[in-house]
Structure formats: structure tokens, C-alpha cells
Design a protein around this motif. Structure first.
Motif, mmCIF file in Angstrom:
data_model
loop_
_atom_site.group_PDB
_atom_site.id
_atom_site.type_symbol
_atom_site.label_atom_id
_atom_site.label_comp_id
_atom_site.label_asym_id
_atom_site.label_seq_id
_atom_site.Cartn_x
_atom_site.Cartn_y
_atom_site.Cartn_z
ATOM 1 N N LEU A 1 0.841 -1.125 -0.035
ATOM 2 C CA LEU A 1 0.028 0.056 -0.150
ATOM 3 C C LEU A 1 0.770 1.149 0.075
ATOM 4 O O LEU A 1 0.337 2.460 -0.158
ATOM 5 C CB LEU A 1 -0.974 -0.083 1.122
ATOM 6 N N THR A 2 2.012 1.358 0.413
ATOM 7 C CA THR A 2 2.900 2.350 0.361
ATOM 8 C C THR A 2 3.114 3.094 -0.742
ATOM 9 O O THR A 2 3.342 4.300 -1.054
ATOM 10 C CB THR A 2 4.302 1.949 1.085
ATOM 11 N N SER A 3 3.072 2.196 -1.852
ATOM 12 C CA SER A 3 2.928 2.941 -3.254
ATOM 13 C C SER A 3 1.790 3.102 -4.076
ATOM 14 O O SER A 3 1.959 3.332 -5.135
ATOM 15 C CB SER A 3 4.217 2.194 -4.072
ATOM 16 N N GLU A 4 0.708 2.752 -3.666
ATOM 17 C CA GLU A 4 -0.799 2.886 -4.100
ATOM 18 C C GLU A 4 -1.311 3.990 -4.249
ATOM 19 O O GLU A 4 -2.474 4.069 -5.015
ATOM 20 C CB GLU A 4 -1.371 1.688 -3.503
ATOM 21 N N TYR A 5 -0.878 5.045 -3.357
ATOM 22 C CA TYR A 5 -1.702 6.290 -3.382
ATOM 23 C C TYR A 5 -0.804 7.491 -3.915
ATOM 24 O O TYR A 5 0.231 7.860 -3.201
ATOM 25 C CB TYR A 5 -2.152 6.531 -1.960
ATOM 26 N N GLU A 6 -1.010 8.079 -5.063
ATOM 27 C CA GLU A 6 -0.251 9.076 -5.848
ATOM 28 C C GLU A 6 -0.495 10.267 -4.743
ATOM 29 O O GLU A 6 -1.684 10.536 -4.312
ATOM 30 C CB GLU A 6 -0.951 9.172 -6.991
ATOM 31 N N GLY A 7 0.529 11.087 -4.760
ATOM 32 C CA GLY A 7 0.494 12.349 -4.052
ATOM 33 C C GLY A 7 0.595 12.113 -2.448
ATOM 34 O O GLY A 7 0.699 13.134 -1.914
ATOM 35 N N MET A 8 0.674 10.851 -1.913
ATOM 36 C CA MET A 8 1.055 10.522 -0.568
ATOM 37 C C MET A 8 2.246 9.985 -0.187
ATOM 38 O O MET A 8 2.472 8.838 -0.942
ATOM 39 C CB MET A 8 -0.218 9.966 0.115
ATOM 40 N N THR A 9 3.035 10.076 0.621
ATOM 41 C CA THR A 9 4.018 9.798 1.063
ATOM 42 C C THR A 9 3.671 8.603 2.401
ATOM 43 O O THR A 9 3.128 9.341 3.258
ATOM 44 C CB THR A 9 5.102 10.451 1.790
ATOM 45 N N ILE A 10 3.830 7.147 2.146
ATOM 46 C CA ILE A 10 3.172 6.284 3.214
ATOM 47 C C ILE A 10 4.320 5.526 3.858
ATOM 48 O O ILE A 10 5.194 5.115 3.068
ATOM 49 C CB ILE A 10 2.130 5.708 2.772
ATOM 50 N N VAL A 11 4.521 5.742 5.110
ATOM 51 C CA VAL A 11 5.741 4.768 5.842
ATOM 52 C C VAL A 11 4.906 3.815 6.787
ATOM 53 O O VAL A 11 3.969 4.355 7.665
ATOM 54 C CB VAL A 11 6.470 5.578 6.288
ATOM 55 N N PHE A 12 5.390 2.574 6.811
ATOM 56 C CA PHE A 12 5.027 1.554 7.839
ATOM 57 C C PHE A 12 5.973 1.054 8.562
ATOM 58 O O PHE A 12 6.415 0.067 7.981
ATOM 59 C CB PHE A 12 3.687 0.639 7.193
ATOM 60 N N PRO A 13 6.656 1.432 9.412
ATOM 61 C CA PRO A 13 7.751 1.029 10.191
ATOM 62 C C PRO A 13 7.272 -0.228 10.942
ATOM 63 O O PRO A 13 6.024 -0.375 11.324
ATOM 64 C CB PRO A 13 8.330 1.899 11.078
ATOM 65 N N ASP A 14 8.215 -1.154 11.334
ATOM 66 C CA ASP A 14 7.822 -2.493 11.865
ATOM 67 C C ASP A 14 8.202 -2.152 13.472
ATOM 68 O O ASP A 14 9.397 -1.850 13.832
ATOM 69 C CB ASP A 14 8.700 -3.627 11.473
ATOM 70 N N THR A 15 7.150 -1.921 14.133
ATOM 71 C CA THR A 15 7.616 -1.423 15.524
ATOM 72 C C THR A 15 7.983 -2.434 16.450
ATOM 73 O O THR A 15 8.727 -1.981 17.392
ATOM 74 C CB THR A 15 6.301 -0.912 16.257
#
Length: 283
Positions: A104-118
Motif C-alpha cells: 500500500l505504500t506505493s498505491e496512493y499518488e500524492g501521499m508519502t506512506i511509511v509503515f515501520p515495523d514497531t
């Protein structure tokens, strides 16, 4: 203009104040008990969970957060002109959710999305959410927020002492033979979230008294390089948690008390005590 959203899941205990913030969003985690579906914090309190778990012979089951719900939320955030999203979710070592959402991190144009592994859950996860939110409030750059959360993850630990080894057998985290021997020898294992976020044995200690004494030394060693917040997290043993928190406060720790919810409580069983260590970082 930068507009940043923080997303987490319901395994992170958050204050009502934080949950009410316009840019903080929480994905539900369902728990199944005796054929009934509950959502922690919606129609199930921690106290009710432990009561229901005690009344059933089957181990409760927890689901992952919904990937579809996350997709729908990201679509909504995109419509609301959010430019950045930080997703702070429970450890990949205890749920497949983190692996399942990376696309999903590359699926939304115009949004920078980051999911770190906590590599964590419970109060330390909530601490990360609060840290990230506070940084958005001060207009910190998204890169700085990501850096701060990654540093927080690297310096966060959770250690656990369980009350009942048999519960770990039910959850598939300990063999029945090991539990029988452990109970006979009165072994109290100290568990922890390891380097990849799985709950494993850290040390095996004879007797509860020695286990707590050793754990206090571990806490001192782990926190000697900076300032830390310590969470005493209990599985429905509030009086014991208060006694332990007072002991730790008396020797200089900044302590808060929290409760293990259904996600971890299912695996640890009633009576477990956790010790979450979160760094106090300066933004």
C-alpha cells in the motif's frame, strides 16, 4: 502544505485526548470468544475480556486489523488532501498484518506512506503514536518524524513475567513437557519481544522472587544510557501492578500503569506482568 496522518490499531492504548485528534486514526482488532465477536475498546473492556476468558475452555482468538479498512482509510485521507501517512501498528512478530500492507505504500499518488515495523505492542506502541502526533503538532518534517520513530523503536523493550506456564502451552508458545517441568521446578521465565518482535524466553529463573529481582537488574541495565518511561502492564492484576510500580518508582523510575488487552492477554494469560521501556526523545 504538509498534512500528516497517524494511523495505529486498537492494541495501542491511547488516551481519549489523543484518540480525539483529527489526524489520529485507529484500526479495530476483533477478538472472538465463545462464538461472539468483540472489539476491544468498543464493546469489550480489558476487565470483561479476562472475565470471559476465565469462563471459556477455548482460548480466545484475535484477528488482524482489516487491510480493507486500511485501504478505505487511505483513500479517504487522499481525498482530504493528506500528504503524508505514518502507520504505527503491532509487531510483525505477532501478526501478519505488517507484511500484508507493505504494497500500500506505493498505491496512493500524492501521499508519502511509511509503515515501520514497531516490533512492539501495548503501551510502548501507544507511546510511539503519541510521540508522532506531538511532532506533527510542532510542524516537524515528516523525515524527522520517521527518524524519531525509528530511533524510538530501536530503544524500546518489553519484558514479561507470566503467572501460568500452561497458558503459553495453549497458545502454542511453549511445549507441554516444558511447562510440566517448569511448574515442577517453579521456574518463572522472563519473556521479551526479541529483535524481530516475537515473544520468546529471555531467561529462565527459579522462583518468582528471584525473577523479579533479576528483572529489576535488567531494567536498570536497559535504561542506563538515557531517560526512559517505564510502563508496568498487567493482565488483570491491578493491585500487584501498583505494588511493583511503587517499588520501581521508589528506586527512581518514571512509571505508569497500563493493562494488557486481548491481543497479548490471550497469549500470556491472567496474572502476567509486563515492563515496557520507552525512550524519552527530544524532538
Amino acid at each position: 502544505m504538509t498534512k500528516t496522518a497517524i494511523i495505529t490499531d486498537s492494541s495501542a492504548p491511547l488516551s481519549d485526548e489523543i484518540k480525539a485528534k483529527a489526524n489520529v486514526f485507529v484500526l479495530d482488532i476483533s477478538v472472538y470468544i465463545n462464538g461472539e465477536t468483540y472489539v476491544e475498546g468498543v464493546n469489550l473492556t480489558a476487565e470483561q475480556f479476562y472475565l470471559k476468558m476465565a469462563e471459556t475452555t477455548e482460548l480466545p482468538k484475535t484477528s488482524q486489523p482489516s487491510v480493507l479498512a486500511l485501504e478505505e482509510l487511505l483513500t479517504q485521507l487522499q481525498k482530504e488532501n493528506y500528504t503524508h501517512v505514518m502507520g504505527i501498528f503491532l509487531s510483525s512478530g505477532i501478526s501478519g498484518f505488517w507484511q500484508n500492507i507493505q504494497y500500500l505504500t506505493s498505491e496512493y499518488e500524492g501521499m508519502t506512506i511509511v509503515f515501520p515495523d514497531t516490533k512492539m505492542t501495548s503501551s510502548p506502541l501507544g507511546h510511539m503514536v503519541e510521540t508522532a502526533y506531538n511532532m506533527t503538532k510542532t510542524n516537524a518534517s515528516f523525515d524527522l518524524i520517521v527518524s524519531e520513530i525509528n530511533e524510538t523503536i530501536a530503544k524500546t523493550s518489553i519484558f514479561i513475567i507470566v503467572n501460568d506456564l500452561n497458558h503459553l502451552v495453549k497458545g502454542g508458545r511453549l511445549s507441554n513437557g516444558a511447562a510440566v517441568i517448569g511448574n515442577l521446578l517453579n521456574i518463572k521465565p522472563i519473556l521479551w519481544f526479541d529483535e524481530v518482535g516475537k515473544i520468546v524466553v529471555y531467561e529462565k529463573i527459579r522462583t518468582s522472587k528471584k525473577a523479579f529481582k533479576r528483572l529489576y537488574k535488567i531494567l536498570a541495565e536497559t535504561t542506563k544510557d538515557g531517560e526512559y518511561k517505564l510502563y508496568v502492564i498487567h493482565a488483570n492484576v491491578p493491585e500487584k501492578a501498583r505494588d511493583v510500580a511503587k517499588e520501581l518508582s521508589d528506586i527512581g523510575f518514571d512509571v505508569s500503569i497500563a493493562t494488557f488487552g486481548s491481543v497479548i492477554g490471550t497469549h500470556l494469560g491472567e496474572g502476567a506482568l509486563g515492563f515496557g521501556i520507552s525512550p524519552k526523545l527530544n524532538s
